[in-house]
Write a protein that holds these residues in place. Structure first.
Motif, short mmCIF file in Angstrom:
data_model
loop_
_atom_site.label_atom_id
_atom_site.label_comp_id
_atom_site.label_asym_id
_atom_site.label_seq_id
_atom_site.Cartn_x
_atom_site.Cartn_y
_atom_site.Cartn_z
N UNK A 71 8.05 -3.51 -26.62
CA UNK A 71 7.38 -2.59 -25.70
C UNK A 71 5.98 -2.25 -26.20
N UNK A 72 5.86 -2.04 -27.50
CA UNK A 72 4.54 -1.71 -28.06
C UNK A 72 3.58 -2.89 -27.92
N UNK B 288 -6.58 4.29 -16.29
CA UNK B 288 -5.55 3.24 -16.32
C UNK B 288 -4.81 3.23 -17.66
N UNK B 289 -5.59 3.35 -18.74
CA UNK B 289 -4.97 3.35 -20.07
C UNK B 289 -4.07 4.57 -20.24
N UNK B 290 -4.53 5.70 -19.70
CA UNK B 290 -3.71 6.91 -19.78
C UNK B 290 -2.41 6.73 -18.99
N UNK B 291 -2.51 6.09 -17.83
CA UNK B 291 -1.30 5.81 -17.05
C UNK B 291 -0.37 4.84 -17.76
N UNK C 35 1.46 6.72 -20.55
CA UNK C 35 2.57 7.51 -20.04
C UNK C 35 3.74 6.65 -19.60
N UNK C 36 3.43 5.49 -19.00
CA UNK C 36 4.50 4.60 -18.54
C UNK C 36 5.33 4.08 -19.70
N UNK D 81 7.40 6.74 -21.38
CA UNK D 81 8.61 7.00 -20.57
C UNK D 81 9.68 5.94 -20.82
N UNK D 82 9.26 4.67 -20.91
CA UNK D 82 10.22 3.61 -21.20
C UNK D 82 10.85 3.79 -22.58
N UNK D 83 10.03 4.18 -23.56
CA UNK D 83 10.55 4.40 -24.90
C UNK D 83 11.54 5.55 -24.93
N UNK D 84 11.22 6.64 -24.25
CA UNK D 84 12.14 7.78 -24.21
C UNK D 84 13.43 7.42 -23.49
N UNK D 85 13.33 6.63 -22.41
CA UNK D 85 14.53 6.19 -21.72
C UNK D 85 15.38 5.31 -22.63
#
Length: 460
Positions: A291-292, A336-339, A342-343, A346-350
């Motif tokens: 993911x990173x 865009x980078x900020x979005x 956040x995306x 969110x995937x990491x937290x999920x």
């Protein structure tokens, strides 16, 4: 005076060795034995119970029950059913694997293809998805050409080329007919587009609200499934067969709690619980690294695209407007980078929420041991074995390694992840409260609007 050996009667026994003709006493048959078949120095264990040696009178309940432990006069592995061995007949023999659905040791014969499909194909599918995803982001033109080629081959195999051409021709005819209407057709298209955008915005708001509600419910159910399905293995609780099958059916929720013993059928190596522990704790780290890497790739793409636009503006001249356009491009890139940030957060937290319960249960299972030789009569085996895998002696280096690994990963998963949640929630408390307040206001506004529309439609 003359002395004679006397055999203990039914329902009594004696395992003591009489020396110098000293008198020994017969004891009552131990618990979990058949009193009608126990006599002399013979103890007949009931099915589902095991003892380490014929010199031991401690009958221990088997984890697999009477499916593995035959009972009788035999002891040790001799009292185990075919396919089972080791302490309490709790180890699957060579060429057998543990079938969690039926809670038995099943033969590897004829299972190679099924295990290959279950274990290997999902990993290959995930790898292909990652490659295509990165290809689409890093080389979009190459990705489009590949997908067009695949689509062309697929349509040619299905014989749909003619149909597609007809559809394209009809679309062109429609466009030509509509364009021939002049300004009337143009305003109609504008009206339809505006109406469609309004409907899409309304559907987008409702869909987002519904998605948040559904996701929150799914998270609760997922955690409940993981906890309930892990109860038998974690707490060693025996449930009725119907309940056990139901709990086994919930095992899909324990995504990263995979029993690697089935992999033994695909190789000569015998996988144990420590391998399962390492797999369950390392795989989330690998997924996080992927993911990173995807996040870094997308950020670089945004920056490169922004740089290319700025260079094209500089080459085109127009110094007076160049600064404002470059500033606009940079601002869009930052957004865009900020979005993206956040995306992916969110995937990491999920991901952490999904694996927390199952991985924590796997870590906890690497610690407790059970005593298999309470009387200490068999020096050929250990006295304590791992509850989750009775092939691992708790006095061995293998157990020491697994124990150390479990202690280290416990700082990351069952301790570290909740601490991370607390820090994030604590740091964003004000934003969360404001979001909830705004959400409540929006719901109230919609409720009032719905009531007003209902009154107007009823003529009141």
């Amino acid at each position: 005076s003359a002395q004679a050996c006397v055999t203990c009667d039914l329902a009594t026994y004696s395992l003591a060795l009489a020396e110098d003709y000293t008198e020994t006493e017969c004891e009552d048959a131990p618990a979990n034995s058949d009193t009608t078949l126990t006599y002399g120095n013979l103890i007949y264990a009931n099915p589902g119970y095991w003892r380490v040696s014929n010199l031991s009178d401690s009958l221990i309940e088997c984890p697999f029950g009477d499916t593995a432990c035959l009972g009788g006069y035999d002891s040790g592995t001799d009292s185990c059913q075919t396919g089972y061995e080791g302490p309490m007949c709790g180890v699957c023999s060579d060429n057998y694997f543990y079938d969690g659905t039926n809670e038995i040791c099943d033969s590897c014969e004829g299972q190679d293809m099924a295990l290959f499909v279950v274990c290997v194909i999902p990993m290959v599918a995930i790898l292909i998805f990652i490659v295509f995803y990165l290809a689409r982001k890093l080389r979009p033109e190459t990705f489009i050409r590949v997908m067009n080629a695949v689509s062309a081959v697929s349509s040619s195999l299905k014989g749909e080329d003619g149909d597609d051409d007809d559809d394209d021709d009809s679309d062109e005819d429609d466009d030509g007919a509509e364009s021939s209407k002049g300004s009337a057709g143009y305003f109609k298209r504008l009206y339809r587009k505006a109406k469609r955008n309004k409907v899409l915005k309304m559907l987008s708001r409702n869909t987002a609200s519904l998605k948040d509600k559904v996701i929150s419910k799914v998270k609760i159910l997922l955690s409940a499934f993981q906890i309930v399905s892990g109860l038998p293995a974690t707490l060693k609780i025996s449930f009725p067969k119907a309940v056990s099958k139901f709990l086994n059916g919930l095992s899909f929720s324990n995504i990263f709690s995979i029993n690697t013993s089935s992999m033994s059928c695909l190789s000569s190596k015998r996988y144990d619980y420590i391998d399962t522990l390492m797999f369950a704790t390392v795989l989330p780290v690998v997924v996080t690294a992927v993911l990173y890497a995807m996040y870094i790739a997308e950020v670089r793409i945004v920056r490169n695209e922004t740089m290319a636009r700025n260079l094209s503006l500089a080459a085109g001249g127009g110094v007076s407007r160049l600064s404002s356009k470059v500033k606009t491009n940079n601002t869009e890139a930052v957004d865009k980078i900020r979005g993206l940030t956040g995306h992916y957060i969110s995937l990491f937290l999920l991901l952490t929420y999904t694996i927390l319960t199952s991985v924590s249960s796997t870590i906890a299972g690497a610690i407790p041991c059970v005593q298999v030789d309470p009387d200490g009569v068999d020096s050929t085996i250990g006295n304590f074995y791992l509850v989750a895998d009775l092939s691992i002696d708790c006095a061995s280096d293998r157990y020491a390694f697994g124990f150390a690994w479990a202690c280290v990963t416990a700082l990351i998963y069952p301790i570290g992840i909740p601490v991370m949640y607390y820090i994030l929630l604590r740091g964003n408390k004000e934003d969360i409260l404001n979001r909830d307040i705004n959400h409540a206001k929006e719901e109230l506004r919609r409720h009032k609007l719905a009531k007003r529309l209902a009154r107007s439609s009823s003529g009141k």
